[in-house]
Design a protein around this motif. Structure first.
Motif, mmCIF file in Angstrom:
data_model
loop_
_atom_site.group_PDB
_atom_site.id
_atom_site.type_symbol
_atom_site.label_atom_id
_atom_site.label_comp_id
_atom_site.label_asym_id
_atom_site.label_seq_id
_atom_site.Cartn_x
_atom_site.Cartn_y
_atom_site.Cartn_z
ATOM 1 N N ASP A 195 0.772 -1.419 0.005
ATOM 2 C CA ASP A 195 -0.087 -0.025 -0.068
ATOM 3 C C ASP A 195 0.762 1.136 -0.067
ATOM 4 O O ASP A 195 0.343 2.258 -0.647
ATOM 5 N N ALA A 196 1.905 1.097 0.886
ATOM 6 C CA ALA A 196 2.676 2.357 1.084
ATOM 7 C C ALA A 196 3.358 2.750 -0.376
ATOM 8 O O ALA A 196 3.532 3.720 -1.070
ATOM 9 N N ALA A 197 3.924 1.668 -0.885
ATOM 10 C CA ALA A 197 4.518 1.823 -2.334
ATOM 11 C C ALA A 197 3.595 2.042 -3.213
ATOM 12 O O ALA A 197 4.023 3.110 -4.285
ATOM 13 N N LEU A 198 2.450 1.557 -3.346
ATOM 14 C CA LEU A 198 1.310 2.106 -4.464
ATOM 15 C C LEU A 198 1.071 3.538 -4.376
ATOM 16 O O LEU A 198 0.651 4.294 -5.358
ATOM 17 N N ILE A 199 1.182 4.119 -3.204
ATOM 18 C CA ILE A 199 0.987 5.723 -3.097
ATOM 19 C C ILE A 199 2.259 6.691 -3.269
ATOM 20 O O ILE A 199 2.329 7.508 -3.011
ATOM 21 N N GLY A 200 3.151 5.709 -3.229
ATOM 22 C CA GLY A 200 4.631 6.477 -3.295
ATOM 23 C C GLY A 200 5.140 7.244 -1.701
ATOM 24 O O GLY A 200 5.864 8.013 -1.693
ATOM 25 N N ASP A 201 4.359 6.440 -0.990
ATOM 26 C CA ASP A 201 5.031 6.923 0.491
ATOM 27 C C ASP A 201 6.007 6.347 0.954
ATOM 28 O O ASP A 201 5.819 5.105 1.751
ATOM 29 N N TRP A 202 7.253 6.568 0.718
ATOM 30 C CA TRP A 202 8.257 5.967 1.109
ATOM 31 C C TRP A 202 8.862 5.988 2.463
ATOM 32 O O TRP A 202 9.462 5.210 2.919
ATOM 33 N N GLU A 203 8.728 6.981 3.146
ATOM 34 C CA GLU A 203 8.747 7.137 4.488
ATOM 35 C C GLU A 203 8.049 6.000 5.365
ATOM 36 O O GLU A 203 8.446 5.373 6.212
ATOM 37 N N THR A 204 6.663 5.992 5.238
ATOM 38 C CA THR A 204 5.883 4.953 5.574
ATOM 39 C C THR A 204 6.357 3.614 5.414
ATOM 40 O O THR A 204 6.664 2.582 6.071
ATOM 41 N N TRP A 205 6.863 3.505 4.212
ATOM 42 C CA TRP A 205 7.390 2.284 3.637
ATOM 43 C C TRP A 205 8.456 1.803 4.426
ATOM 44 O O TRP A 205 8.410 0.622 4.893
ATOM 45 N N LEU A 206 9.354 2.668 4.637
ATOM 46 C CA LEU A 206 10.448 2.404 5.181
ATOM 47 C C LEU A 206 10.071 1.949 6.756
ATOM 48 O O LEU A 206 10.786 1.140 7.242
ATOM 49 N N GLY A 207 9.254 2.723 7.503
ATOM 50 C CA GLY A 207 8.706 2.468 8.725
ATOM 51 C C GLY A 207 8.108 0.923 8.870
ATOM 52 O O GLY A 207 8.460 0.539 9.687
ATOM 53 N N ALA A 208 7.209 0.685 8.024
ATOM 54 C CA ALA A 208 6.765 -0.415 7.840
ATOM 55 C C ALA A 208 7.709 -1.479 7.801
ATOM 56 O O ALA A 208 8.008 -2.912 8.527
ATOM 57 N N ALA A 209 8.739 -1.495 6.871
ATOM 58 C CA ALA A 209 9.829 -2.429 6.500
ATOM 59 C C ALA A 209 10.659 -2.730 7.831
ATOM 60 O O ALA A 209 10.979 -3.844 8.130
ATOM 61 N N LYS A 210 10.775 -1.611 8.489
ATOM 62 C CA LYS A 210 11.779 -1.632 9.769
ATOM 63 C C LYS A 210 11.149 -2.439 10.927
ATOM 64 O O LYS A 210 11.930 -3.269 11.423
ATOM 65 N N GLN A 211 9.887 -2.146 10.938
ATOM 66 C CA GLN A 211 9.203 -3.104 11.937
ATOM 67 C C GLN A 211 9.021 -4.686 11.481
ATOM 68 O O GLN A 211 8.920 -5.447 12.539
ATOM 69 N N LEU A 212 9.135 -4.879 10.172
ATOM 70 C CA LEU A 212 9.334 -6.141 9.929
ATOM 71 C C LEU A 212 10.283 -7.089 10.166
ATOM 72 O O LEU A 212 10.392 -8.142 10.238
ATOM 73 N N ILE A 213 11.588 -6.400 10.309
ATOM 74 C CA ILE A 213 12.880 -7.079 10.548
ATOM 75 C C ILE A 213 12.941 -7.886 11.534
ATOM 76 O O ILE A 213 13.068 -8.966 11.105
ATOM 77 N N LEU A 214 12.849 -7.625 12.686
ATOM 78 C CA LEU A 214 12.824 -8.919 13.725
ATOM 79 C C LEU A 214 11.894 -9.735 13.631
ATOM 80 O O LEU A 214 12.308 -10.965 13.812
ATOM 81 N N PRO A 215 10.649 -9.510 13.712
ATOM 82 C CA PRO A 215 9.620 -10.796 13.644
ATOM 83 C C PRO A 215 10.025 -11.555 12.555
ATOM 84 O O PRO A 215 9.717 -12.763 12.572
#
Lengths: 334, 292, 537
Positions: free
Chosen positions: A182-202
């Motif tokens: 969703d973040a990529a589709l609307i071009g919102d890269w900050e949120t994309w990065l935030g979501a990606a960071k949260q995904l790392i550990l789990p």
């Protein structure tokens, strides 16, 4: 294709029946939960009638199936929302985690498996085996907490395990429910990065757990493929090692690996439960556990049904993938 | 003059020699066997040799770090972690062995019947197995234990039920292949009943791959019990069991009392690890073509 | 904090810097500044409407933060640091003044003229009446709580004019006005509610479940069930001093280990409701302030069910009371957080409650009582605990089990899942020996006795009945504290129950809250987060 689909119908029916019976066997009494604190016998009895729980079980079952056919999965007691919308909200989070974990896992285990297959019996082979087995030998919640302790608490390099998205960013508009997409589709890269960071550990926690079966199967399949005649011919014909390995051997080894992937995916969706609890991930697993603990019939049934349907769909997809990978395979009714 | 060369008679390659060969080729498998022996030993005689009573609480010496007095430290109510870890071996091994044995037996029976007689029995069984496999395994275990109550028996039953499909499928496939084989026909002609043929002649052929599955499942059964404990559906206190010790101890990691979870966790990993590697070794032992 | 160049600090600065970037989709750049507080909790909010059936306790905070009541409790300082609500002081919230008729039956409230709902509409007495009618009509817990103050039927409430609201009681009660300050009787924007009501749903339950319509200090900016709730300040609030923070983000994080890591690193400013152990340890850290407030009128106790035959023997109950390892339990289960309730004097000289009982751990005395009883060789009994409260119940039960074994009572621990606990313990009252944790919202001893010691009442899980206690409770419940019979009645009640021991008090538990960057936390009896006084430090 249609035959396979037809064969799935009795399975779905069986799942509905079993899940219904299972939830009815759960210890708690939803009427008590619903009636709330300080409720007495009389108000509990009222609530029970209102929820339809005083009717005979058979009748309740048919009411449930009737609703189900209209797409109504019932109302969740604990969240107060329709179960269908609860699932729609929480499923993407789990799927996102499981898919990212699987991609990560494949990225490590397939190369490891290939490596081990090209050097069978050497210390490299044994080391690979020991490594991946170690990953699968620990409970996921344990590895999760240890990772949080090491990388977040002690070293401070991992983002805070606060859930799907940190509190600074607002979740992107709901198109698929997958934050990354969703973040990529609307071009919102900050949120994309935030979501990606949260995904790392789990994702790492879950991936560790799925390394072994994939690596093992890759190694086994590669070994079989590499020892076959056509590979010997290819080598004799002078094809480069790289070409032999990746173009010919690997493609042939892919089939059993895909089967394993399917099995691992459905297994991971279940094992998700524990990872979600540790990382506050708002997924379908933690939803199911909470529902189970408070005997929320509709939610548990809805969850089980959704998972079973996904499993059936997954099997169909895998069968499709087979034909793509290996055109020799027809549909064997077994 | 030709010497009467005393040729060393080569010993026939028996099963035991094959075992030695595999172990020598594969040091990891050797290691697995040794570890397995250690686990069995601690399950059998461990409880007699532990320094402290695993159930004895003593709040004044709670949460002590590992020391010479308490090798693995003490837990939140003062019990010795080392004693609990060793004593838990017996319980965990019993749970996994019982669960796997149960699913082995049931799965074999179901699979043999379906594979041998086929027909509608086969179809019904297949659908039944598919239904069980359609449930996310852990959630099914959770549901069963939540419904029936979290006693050790129920945990065993739950683990057994969710593993039945693996064995049933395996046996069904192996029996099906050999159903019309020559030796089977011969046995039947010789007057053996169907059941006898199935049990004595066909089924033993299915054993090798099953053994492998057994060892893998043993490890998985222990992890299952641990996961159930984390949600609160595991064994009841104060029973020492690795899973529940890890689950409770996990919450103490962040506050620095790492020994409550790490030691039982290591032992759990040790056991599951052993079973997994053992599975690989058994695979090598049983069918060299299928080495993974 | 200025000289700390720790990694944690560096990270915080980095995050603040990043947050100033023009986010389209993020909350305004004040995220890490003094205008937003992040709070984590382990519980999940399941509705924004307290009156709705099935709403759980953690959801009550929405009623506190987003809606107003007629009155509220004042603030006092807690010995040892921190702030708490003050049961003895009633302050205006929606009502700027009130009066009571001479016979104590009619309460008249004057509503603040400037009070408005979030949509700008004026708060009138009609809204108050509609809300009160709703509270007593919906049944379940809200109506039961309203009854405690004598609010039973809609005909008791009248809107005299736009700014005057009147309540007529059936009998005067000291509990009436305090009962107006509990979360339950909150005032809803009846125009908005009625616009969204239907024939089947005259009280607009479906709408208010997700869309609060109030006049309170905070609006709900965003609610994602199971994940987070974001409060945003209502700048037109007149119910009290305007909150210092613009936004409060409440995040649900189930794992206590994760919550601890978060508060220690300072990524969140408050961790609400933490385990006693974490409270004891976090208190040692420099950056973290821990408030452990003993919960008023709440006791963790061991209950002996009078229907279980051996417990009908007074000596057996006494033996149990002397066998309990109180100090060990207080240290192992509560980590010293809370207040001990054993080892006091037998003679009762005041009405303070909870009070230290006259019992303490004395195995010899326990054995003597057992020998005198009809069961000198002991007996078997299941000791039941609530799985949902295992964090204190489990270690407590283990220690009790060990101790009871020494006097011949063989207790087996039975873990009952949370879903089943209420039915088994409180409705069916069938648990022979169990742990219990009732705490009364209204801070008078008779209120506690009413719920826990009167026959048939919900929290009397021991099936206790004592004729004298029945009389005394009925007489005292609504009696004014200044009445000359009040104190003697209370003291006599305490004497009886501490002799009969259907409930053996263990300790008074504490509510633990850890802060790292937030100030002015106030403890409230409802044990939920009152976000209104909070400030960033």
């Amino acid at each position: 294709m249609s035959l396979r689909a037809a064969q799935s119908i009795p399975v779905v029916i069986g799942v509905v029946i079993i899940s219904f019976l299972l939830t009815r066997a759960l210890p708690g009494d939803p009427a008590v939960y619903f009636a709330g604190a300080a409720a007495d016998e009389a108000s509990i009895a009222e609530i029970r009638i209102a929820l339809g729980l005083d009717k005979p079980v058979i009748q309740q079952f048919f009411i449930y199936v009737g609703d189900l056919l209209q797409g109504d999965m019932g109302q969740s007691i604990s969240s107060g929302q329709p179960v269908a919308s609860d699932l729609a909200n929480r499923l993407p989070a789990s799927l996102e985690l499981t898919l990212v974990a699987l991609i990560l896992s494949c990225g490590i285990s397939i190369p490891l498996g290939i490596l081990a297959a090209t050097r069978p019996g050497t210390w490299v082979d044994h080391l690979c085996r020991v490594l991946v087995t170690a990953g699968v030998s620990l409970p996921t919640f344990f590895t999760g907490i240890v990772l949080i302790y090491l990388f977040y608490y002690l070293l401070g390099i991992a983002p805070s395990p606060i859930g799907h998205l940190d509190f600074i960013s607002l979740d992107p508009d709901h198109i698929t429910g997958f934050y990354l997409i969703d973040a990529a589709l609307i071009g919102d890269w900050e949120t994309w990065l935030g979501a990606a960071k949260q995904l790392i550990l789990p994702a790492i926690t879950l991936a560790l757990f799925t390394l072994a079966p994939i690596a093992r199967m890759t190694r086994a399949a590669m070994l079989t493929a590499l020892s076959s005649d056509f590979i010997r011919t290819a080598r004799a014909a002078g094809l480069s090692n790289r070409k032999v390995l990746y173009v010919y051997a690997f493609r042939n080894a892919l089939l059993p690996v895909i089967t394993t992937l399917g099995m691992v995916f459905s297994f991971a969706l279940g094992a998700n439960v524990l990872v979600e609890k540790v990382f506050a991930w708002p997924g379908i697993g933690s939803y199911a556990v909470e529902a189970l603990v408070v005997s929320d019939y509709a939610a548990v049934q809805g969850f089980v049904l959704a998972m079973a349907l996904m499993f059936v769909a997954l099997n169909l997809v895998i069968d499709l993938l087979y034909t793509v990978v290996d055109p020799r395979i027809g549909f064997v009714a077994k | 003059m030709t010497d009467i060369s005393t040729q060393k008679t080569t010993r026939t390659q028996g099963k035991f020699d094959h075992l030695i060969y595999v172990l020598r080729e594969n040091p990891v498998t050797l290691l697995a066997f040794i570890m397995f022996a250690f686990i069995i030993l601690s399950a059998l005689v461990g409880p007699a040799f532990v320094p402290y009573d695993p159930l004895e609480t003593n709040a004044s010496r709670a949460l002590q770090a590992p020391s010479w007095k308490h090798w693995f430290g003490t837990d939140s109510v003062g019990r010795d972690v080392f004693s609990r870890v060793i004593v838990a071996t017996r319980l965990d091994l019993s749970i996994s062995v019982a669960a796997v044995a149960l699913s082995f037996v049931i799965g074999s029976i179901l699979g043999s019947i379906a594979g041998y007689w086929g027909g509608w029995l086969d179809s019904v069984l297949n659908r039944f197995l598919d239904t069980i496999m359609a449930f996310p395994l852990f959630v099914l275990a959770m549901g069963i234990v939540a419904a029936l109550g979290n006693t050790i028996e129920n945990i065993i039953y739950a683990t057994a039920i969710i593993n039945v499909p693996f064995y049933a499928r395996l046996v069904r496939a192996e029996v099906n292949i050999r159903r019309d084989a020559g030796f089977v026909r011969a046995a039947k002609l010789a007057g053996n009943s169907d059941l006898r043929v199935l049990a004595m002649h066909i089924f033993p052929n299915a054993l090798p791959p099953m053994m492998v599955q057994v060892s893998l499942n043993l490890g998985w059964a222990i992890l299952n019990a641990a996961g159930l404990s984390f949600i609160g559906l595991g064994v009841r206190p104060p029973t020492p069991e690795w899973g529940i010790m890890v689950a409770e101890g996990a919450n103490f990691i962040v506050s620095g009392e790492w020994w409550l979870a790490v030691f039982p966790g290591l032992w759990l990993m040790f056991a599951v690890f052993t079973f997994n590697l053992l599975g690989d070794g058994l695979r090598d032992l049983v069918d060299p073509r299928k080495r993974t | 904090m200025a000289d700390k160049t720790s990694r944690r600090n560096f990270m915080k600065m980095g995050m603040a810097g990043a947050s100033v970037l023009p986010f389209l989709r993020a909350m305004p750049a004040l995220a890490q500044g003094s205008d937003t507080l992040v709070v984590v909790t382990g519980q999940s909010i399941n509705s924004l409407d307290l009156h709705r059936t099935g709403t759980n306790r953690p959801s009550y905070q929405v009623a506190v933060n987003c809606y107003d009541r007629l009155v509220s409790f004042g603030t006092k300082e807690v010995p040892g640091g921190g702030l708490s609500y003050d049961y003895d002081t009633i302050v205006p919230e929606l009502a700027e003044s009130w009066s009571m008729s001479d016979d104590g039956l009619v309460l008249t409230f004057k509503i603040k003229s400037k009070a408005t709902f979030w949509d700008g509409a004026k708060v009138t007495a009609k809204d108050v009446k509609w809300s009160f009618d709703r509270a007593v009509s919906v049944g379940g817990f809200p109506s039961v709580q309203m009854r405690a103050g004598g609010f039973i039927r809609p005909d008791q409430f009248a809107a005299i004019d736009d700014e005057t609201f009147q309540i007529t009681l059936d009998k005067p009660s000291k509990l009436s006005i305090p009962d107006l300050a509990v979360p339950v009787p909150f005032v809803i924007n009846s125009a908005v509610a009625k616009a969204n009501a239907t024939e089947d749903d005259p009280w607009a339950m479906e709408y208010l479940h997700k869309n609060p319509a109030g006049s309170g200090a905070f609006k709900v900016l965003r609610w994602t069930p199971g994940e987070q709730l974001v409060y945003e300040r209502n700048d037109n609030w007149v119910g009290g001093p305007l909150p210092a923070v613009q936004r409060v983000v409440l995040r649900e994080v189930p794992s206590p280990a994760t919550r601890r890591a978060l508060i220690e690193r300072g990524d969140v400013q408050m961790s609400f409701g933490i385990p006693d152990k974490d409270a004891a340890e976090l208190a040692e850290l420099e950056d973290v302030t821990v408030y452990s407030t003993p919960i008023e009128n709440c006791i963790h106790c061991l209950c002996t069910n009078t229907k279980f035959v051996p417990f009908q023997d007074a000596d057996v109950r006494k033996a149990v009371a002397y066998a309990v390892p109180y100090e060990e339990i207080f240290q192992a289960a509560a980590f010293g957080r809370g207040a001990p309730l054993w080892g006091g004097e037998a003679e009762i000289k005041d009405t303070a409650w909870p009070r230290k009982t006259q019992y303490s751990t004395n195995l010899e005395l326990a054995q003597k009582h057992m020998a005198k009883s009809a069961y000198p060789d002991g007996f078997d009994v299941p000791l039941s605990i609530n799985l949902g409260l295992a964090s204190w119940m489990e270690p407590t039960a283990l220690l009790i089990q060990q101790s009871l074994a020494k006097i011949g009572i063989n207790a087996t621990i039975e873990k009952i899942p949370g879903a089943n606990w209420r039915t088994a313990a409180l409705v069916e009252k069938r648990l022979a020996l169990h742990l219990e944790n009732f705490g009364g919202w209204l801070n008078t001893p008779d209120y506690y006795f009413f719920w826990a010691y009167q026959e048939g009442n919900l929290f009397n899980s021991s099936n206790y009945r004592n004729d004298e206690v029945e009389e005394l409770v009925n007489a005292t419940l609504h009696m004014s504290v200044d009445d000359p019979s009040y104190a003697p009645n209370i003291m006599r009640m305490m004497e009886i129950v501490l002799e009969d021991l259907p409930r053996i008090p263990l300790y008074q538990p504490a509510l633990n809250v850890a802060t790292n960057g937030a100030d002015d936390y106030e403890f409230w009896f409802h044990r939920q987060l009152d976000a209104r006084p909070l400030a960033a430090s």
